[in-house]
Design a protein around this motif. Structure first.
Motif, PDB file in Angstrom:
ATOM      1  N   LEU A  41     -11.974   7.697 -14.606  1.00  0.00           N
ATOM      2  CA  LEU A  41     -13.070   7.552 -13.650  1.00  0.00           C
ATOM      3  C   LEU A  41     -13.146   6.123 -13.116  1.00  0.00           C
ATOM      4  N   ARG A  42     -12.937   5.160 -13.991  1.00  0.00           N
ATOM      5  CA  ARG A  42     -12.959   3.757 -13.578  1.00  0.00           C
ATOM      6  C   ARG A  42     -11.847   3.485 -12.564  1.00  0.00           C
ATOM      7  N   ARG A  43     -10.659   4.016 -12.828  1.00  0.00           N
ATOM      8  CA  ARG A  43      -9.537   3.829 -11.888  1.00  0.00           C
ATOM      9  C   ARG A  43      -9.851   4.452 -10.532  1.00  0.00           C
ATOM     10  N   VAL A  44     -10.440   5.633 -10.535  1.00  0.00           N
ATOM     11  CA  VAL A  44     -10.799   6.292  -9.277  1.00  0.00           C
ATOM     12  C   VAL A  44     -11.826   5.441  -8.523  1.00  0.00           C
ATOM     13  N   GLY A  45     -12.821   4.933  -9.246  1.00  0.00           N
ATOM     14  CA  GLY A  45     -13.832   4.094  -8.617  1.00  0.00           C
ATOM     15  C   GLY A  45     -13.265   2.808  -8.058  1.00  0.00           C
ATOM     16  N   LEU A  46     -12.403   2.153  -8.816  1.00  0.00           N
ATOM     17  CA  LEU A  46     -11.794   0.916  -8.345  1.00  0.00           C
ATOM     18  C   LEU A  46     -10.884   1.159  -7.143  1.00  0.00           C
ATOM     19  N   THR A  47     -10.178   2.278  -7.152  1.00  0.00           N
ATOM     20  CA  THR A  47      -9.324   2.621  -6.010  1.00  0.00           C
ATOM     21  C   THR A  47     -10.164   2.856  -4.764  1.00  0.00           C
ATOM     22  N   GLY A  52     -12.147   0.865   0.454  1.00  0.00           N
ATOM     23  CA  GLY A  52     -13.304   0.477   1.253  1.00  0.00           C
ATOM     24  C   GLY A  52     -13.234  -0.969   1.701  1.00  0.00           C
ATOM     25  N   PHE A  53     -12.835  -1.868   0.788  1.00  0.00           N
ATOM     26  CA  PHE A  53     -12.705  -3.277   1.149  1.00  0.00           C
ATOM     27  C   PHE A  53     -11.630  -3.487   2.211  1.00  0.00           C
ATOM     28  N   VAL A  54     -10.518  -2.778   2.078  1.00  0.00           N
ATOM     29  CA  VAL A  54      -9.440  -2.901   3.073  1.00  0.00           C
ATOM     30  C   VAL A  54      -9.929  -2.421   4.439  1.00  0.00           C
ATOM     31  N   LEU A  55     -10.643  -1.294   4.469  1.00  0.00           N
ATOM     32  CA  LEU A  55     -11.170  -0.793   5.734  1.00  0.00           C
ATOM     33  C   LEU A  55     -12.161  -1.777   6.355  1.00  0.00           C
ATOM     34  N   CYS A  56     -13.019  -2.359   5.536  1.00  0.00           N
ATOM     35  CA  CYS A  56     -13.966  -3.360   6.045  1.00  0.00           C
ATOM     36  C   CYS A  56     -13.219  -4.567   6.592  1.00  0.00           C
TER      37      CYS A  56
END
Length: 66
Positions: A41-47, A52-56
């Motif tokens: 779950l942590r890996r999914v969240g970090l991904t 999101g950061f890349v899109l921003c």
């Protein structure tokens, strides 16, 4: 401040959409999440955060979305 409030509103709309459109499917999906390993779950969240950061970044720094 106006942009921040707009973004929060958009996030709430997008978060609520699956629950309103298909509550039964969301319940099944949430049960599956309970069975997942916390590390996965942590890996999914970090991904998701990284995407999101890349899109921003692309939206703000490049002319890609203009």
């Amino acid at each position: 401040m106006k942009l921040l409030i707009t973004l929060i509103g958009l996030i709430l709309v997008l978060e609520g959409l699956p629950y309103a459109a298909s509550p039964e499917s969301m319940q099944r999906w949430l049960r599956q999440i309970l069975d997942m390993d916390p590390k996965q779950l942590r890996r999914v969240g970090l991904t998701a955060m990284a995407i999101g950061f890349v899109l921003c970044y692309l939206a703000q720094k490049s002319g890609l979305f203009e």
